[in-house]
Write a protein that holds these residues in place. Structure first.
Motif, mmCIF file in Angstrom:
data_model
loop_
_atom_site.group_PDB
_atom_site.id
_atom_site.type_symbol
_atom_site.label_atom_id
_atom_site.label_comp_id
_atom_site.label_asym_id
_atom_site.label_seq_id
_atom_site.Cartn_x
_atom_site.Cartn_y
_atom_site.Cartn_z
ATOM 1 N N LEU A 104 0.819 -1.212 0.000
ATOM 2 C CA LEU A 104 0.000 0.000 0.000
ATOM 3 C C LEU A 104 0.858 1.270 0.000
ATOM 4 C CD1 LEU A 104 -2.944 -1.017 2.307
ATOM 5 C CD2 LEU A 104 -2.959 -0.581 -0.128
ATOM 6 N N THR A 163 -3.428 7.251 -2.274
ATOM 7 C CA THR A 163 -4.622 7.479 -1.470
ATOM 8 C C THR A 163 -5.853 6.866 -2.132
ATOM 9 O OG1 THR A 163 -3.606 9.558 -0.857
ATOM 10 C CG2 THR A 163 -5.885 9.272 -0.235
ATOM 11 N N ARG A 216 -5.620 2.862 -1.699
ATOM 12 C CA ARG A 216 -5.771 2.358 -0.340
ATOM 13 C C ARG A 216 -7.238 2.277 0.045
ATOM 14 N NH1 ARG A 216 -1.393 6.606 1.686
ATOM 15 N NH2 ARG A 216 0.492 5.521 0.994
ATOM 16 N N GLY A 217 -7.612 1.154 0.637
ATOM 17 C CA GLY A 217 -8.978 1.010 1.112
ATOM 18 C C GLY A 217 -9.911 0.429 0.072
ATOM 19 N N ILE A 223 -5.864 -3.266 5.055
ATOM 20 C CA ILE A 223 -5.106 -4.094 5.999
ATOM 21 C C ILE A 223 -5.828 -4.186 7.345
ATOM 22 C CG2 ILE A 223 -2.894 -4.412 7.186
ATOM 23 C CD1 ILE A 223 -1.479 -2.961 5.107
ATOM 24 N N ALA A 241 -4.616 0.071 16.786
ATOM 25 C CA ALA A 241 -5.030 0.360 15.416
ATOM 26 C C ALA A 241 -6.297 1.211 15.375
ATOM 27 C CB ALA A 241 -5.251 -0.926 14.636
ATOM 28 N N LEU A 242 -6.903 1.457 16.540
ATOM 29 C CA LEU A 242 -8.083 2.316 16.594
ATOM 30 C C LEU A 242 -7.727 3.595 17.338
ATOM 31 C CD1 LEU A 242 -10.787 -0.344 17.543
ATOM 32 C CD2 LEU A 242 -10.323 0.607 15.287
ATOM 33 N N ASP A 243 -8.225 4.707 16.837
ATOM 34 C CA ASP A 243 -7.976 5.992 17.486
ATOM 35 C C ASP A 243 -8.661 5.999 18.852
ATOM 36 O OD1 ASP A 243 -7.961 8.625 18.339
ATOM 37 O OD2 ASP A 243 -8.132 9.432 16.315
ATOM 38 N N MET A 267 -11.669 8.501 19.442
ATOM 39 C CA MET A 267 -12.762 8.621 18.498
ATOM 40 C C MET A 267 -13.719 7.454 18.705
ATOM 41 S SD MET A 267 -12.532 8.970 14.382
ATOM 42 C CE MET A 267 -11.659 10.492 14.122
ATOM 43 N N ARG A 311 -17.648 6.439 14.415
ATOM 44 C CA ARG A 311 -17.100 7.492 13.563
ATOM 45 C C ARG A 311 -15.915 6.996 12.764
ATOM 46 N NH1 ARG A 311 -15.172 12.888 15.906
ATOM 47 N NH2 ARG A 311 -14.309 13.157 13.833
ATOM 48 N N GLU A 352 -15.910 7.157 8.696
ATOM 49 C CA GLU A 352 -14.990 8.026 7.954
ATOM 50 C C GLU A 352 -14.761 7.550 6.509
ATOM 51 O OE1 GLU A 352 -11.994 10.707 6.916
ATOM 52 O OE2 GLU A 352 -11.619 8.574 6.986
ATOM 53 N N PRO A 353 -14.258 6.314 6.304
ATOM 54 C CA PRO A 353 -14.057 5.882 4.909
ATOM 55 C C PRO A 353 -15.372 5.763 4.125
ATOM 56 C CG PRO A 353 -13.567 4.078 6.425
ATOM 57 C CD PRO A 353 -13.750 5.309 7.248
ATOM 58 N N ARG A 396 -16.373 9.192 2.949
ATOM 59 C CA ARG A 396 -15.460 9.725 1.943
ATOM 60 C C ARG A 396 -15.596 8.993 0.614
ATOM 61 N NH1 ARG A 396 -10.557 8.191 2.113
ATOM 62 N NH2 ARG A 396 -10.843 7.582 4.266
ATOM 63 N N ARG A 397 -15.645 7.649 0.676
ATOM 64 C CA ARG A 397 -15.617 6.884 -0.567
ATOM 65 C C ARG A 397 -16.984 6.779 -1.221
ATOM 66 N NH1 ARG A 397 -10.316 4.955 -1.884
ATOM 67 N NH2 ARG A 397 -9.210 5.984 -0.227
#
Lengths: 296, 266
Positions: free
Chosen positions: B51, B80, B83-84, B89, B97-99, B102, B106, B110-111, B114-115
């Motif tokens: 990636l 960019t 990815r996704g 991954i 791996a998680l904020d 947040m 959420r 997010e993805p 956006r996507r």
């Protein structure tokens, strides 16, 4: 095969097990409440002074150095001005100085700090060296330079303090951002195709925020002290705007006969700085949902 | 149809160490591939390189073609986009791996926002669906939780939901069960297996554990010290390992299994 057996490990946990104990909560809120009361008191004085003061700030009709009494709550200074009135306008100057400086320090410091964190090679070195020089440069000297270039106003003092503090903030932010950028969740966000600006806004800034807020509150207290120091030297807000620093300086000569003139601004200065620091401490714990867990 | 085509991938640090050496690997659409090797053999670096996410100070040479896009030397803007959607991954450690600040919902939203341009109630439904498909109970409660408020197994399911949110053609699972309790591991493997089959998604499953890899993949590539040592059908490799290193891996997996069998027999 498709049937997923759920183990006890994955069952919803009792929420209370993950929350801090009762005592931790109450100790935290005591800190926050004390801080709010102390700084709120002074904020209130500052707000009221915008609309009303017992006397006009330059009213010298009170007689020189009268002690605390009915007509003048805290007495008068050597020119016959009401001390309480001066204290009120002084608190407004203090709050303005603190907020103004912190605003400058926050905007400039966070921008510089994030840039420095992303910079690599020579740019990183240059930015870091620049910040170090700015930090090493005495605030007072910077203030005198700015006052010489402009004039002795509150704005000059705030600009000088804010600039000096932005270097300190930028250095803290740079380290905080670097630490967050090394985390897996940033890589995870990138693997899902999140762009850098979105990562900074969505993940980096919220994660440095709790630490940043504490630091900014600390800077607020320091800015109030710095402004008092500059005013004491005559580099702050010009008369008739009474500032606590100038009140201290003016009352110094008559401290033995009329101690209220020096004590009152001194005590308020200390209360404001302590209050703001307590608010910062309380805020940090409430802003970071994970801190409570670690502490319990 | 070739989905991922790695040819002669070499990863070096700036001070000249070679971490991955001349690695080649192809994965077809829908193929389930294992990548196995001990710690430090360059497995994880290879997945990050796919990636374009190598850490600072490491450079990749060779060729990585992911769904027709050349990754090596590509600009961030192109990466960019890949990815996704082309590959995603799932990492080893679900907590980091998680904020932490947040809410889980959420992070999944997010993805999706956006996507797919989802908003409002539609977005919330999509988040709930994403959590449901990884078999999480009470998706609404989980969506409102912070990562530290849910269990390790639940966190890894959330991470999986995030990775699957944009329906990637290739799912890269980097030791997704290593950080989990043994009892949760099996569930997680079954879940990945089921989801991948349902969507006809390709998988690159990275692990140091042959037993785990054998459960979800058909072919494996064995790596040691940054080099490909052996490649072939999982059963074939387990039955007749050609290389000494692979034989050692198989033997260690066997020893563990027989130890468990003896205990069960008792």
């Amino acid at each position: 095969m498709t049937q997923i057996v759920r183990t006890p490990h994955e069952g919803p946990r009792a929420a209370s097990a993950k929350r801090p104990g009762r005592s931790a909560v109450s100790r935290r809120s005591v800190t926050l409440i004390t801080g709010c009361v102390l700084s709120g008191m002074i904020l209130l004085l500052a707000l009221v002074s915008l609309f009303w003061t017992p006397y006009a700030p330059d009213d010298t009709s009170g007689g020189r150095l009268t002690g605390p009494g009915a007509g003048h709550l805290l007495g008068t200074d050597k020119l016959g001005r009401d001390l309480f009135t001066q204290l009120m306008t002084g608190s407004r100057i203090a709050v303005e100085a603190g907020l103004g400086s912190v605003l400058i320090a926050a905007v400039a410091g966070v921008t510089l700090g994030v840039l420095a964190a992303f910079a690599q090679g020579w740019l990183d070195d240059t930015l870091s060296a620049f910040l170090d020089i700015l930090i090493a440069f005495p605030t007072l000297l910077l203030a005198m330079l700015i006052v010489a270039a402009r004039s002795a106003t509150l704005g000059s003092a705030v600009l000088a303090i804010g600039l000096a503090q932005s270097a300190v903030v930028a250095r803290v932010v740079r380290i905080l951002v670097k630490r967050v950028l090394a985390q897996d969740y940033i890589t995870a966000a990138r693997t899902s195709g999140t762009s850098w600006p979105r990562i900074v806004a969505g993940h980096v800034l919220p994660n440095i925020w709790p630490t940043l807020v504490v630091n900014l509150a600390l800077q607020f207290g320091l800015a109030v002290l710095a402004e008092a120091g500059l005013s004491y030297l005559g580099l702050g807000a010009p008369p008739p705007n009474a500032s606590w620093g100038r009140m201290l300086q003016e009352a110094q000569a008559t401290f033995t006969t009329a101690p209220a003139g020096a004590l009152a601004p001194g005590v308020l200065l200390v209360l404001l700085v302590i209050g703001v620091n307590l608010v910062a401490d309380g805020l940090r714990d409430t802003l970071d949902p994970a801190t409570g867990r670690r502490r319990s | 149809m070739t989905l991922l085509d790695i040819r002669g991938l070499t990863i070096r640090t700036t001070d000249g160490h070679t971490l991955v050496d001349d690695l080649s690997l192809t994965i077809a659409g829908g193929e389930r591939r294992g990548l196995i090797g001990e710690s430090g053999s360059g497995k994880s670096l290879t997945t990050l390189a796919v990636l374009g996410l190598l850490p600072d100070g490491m450079t990749a040479t060779g060729s990585i073609e992911l769904a027709g896009t050349q990754i090596v030397g590509a600009r961030e803007k192109h990466l960019t986009r890949v990815r996704g959607t082309d590959a995603a991954i799932v990492f080893q450690e679900p907590l980091t791996a998680l904020d932490p600040l947040m809410r889980v919902g959420r992070q999944i939203a997010e993805p999706l926002a956006r996507r797919r341009g989802l908003k409002g109630a539609e977005l919330q439904r999509a988040v709930a669906r994403a959590l449901e498909q990884v078999r999480l109970p009470e998706p609404d409660r989980i969506a409102r939780a912070f990562p530290h408020e849910i269990s390790g197994g639940q966190r890894q399911r959330v991470a999986l939901a995030m990775a699957l949110a944009c329906e990637p053609k290739l799912l890269i699972a980097d030791e997704p069960t290593t950080a989990l309790d043994v009892s949760v591991q099996a569930d997680m493997l079954d879940l990945i297996d089921t989801l991948v089959r349902e969507r006809d998604m390709a998988v690159l499953f990275v692990s140091h554990d042959l037993a785990v890899v054998a459960r979800v993949t058909d072919r494996v590539l064995v790596m040691k010290d940054g080099r490909a040592v052996e490649e072939g059908d999982v059963r074939e490799i387990v039955r007749r390992p050609r290389e000494e290193y692979t034989a050692a891996l198989v033997a260690s997996a066997r020893r563990l299994e027989s130890a468990l069998d003896t205990r069960r027999a008792r």
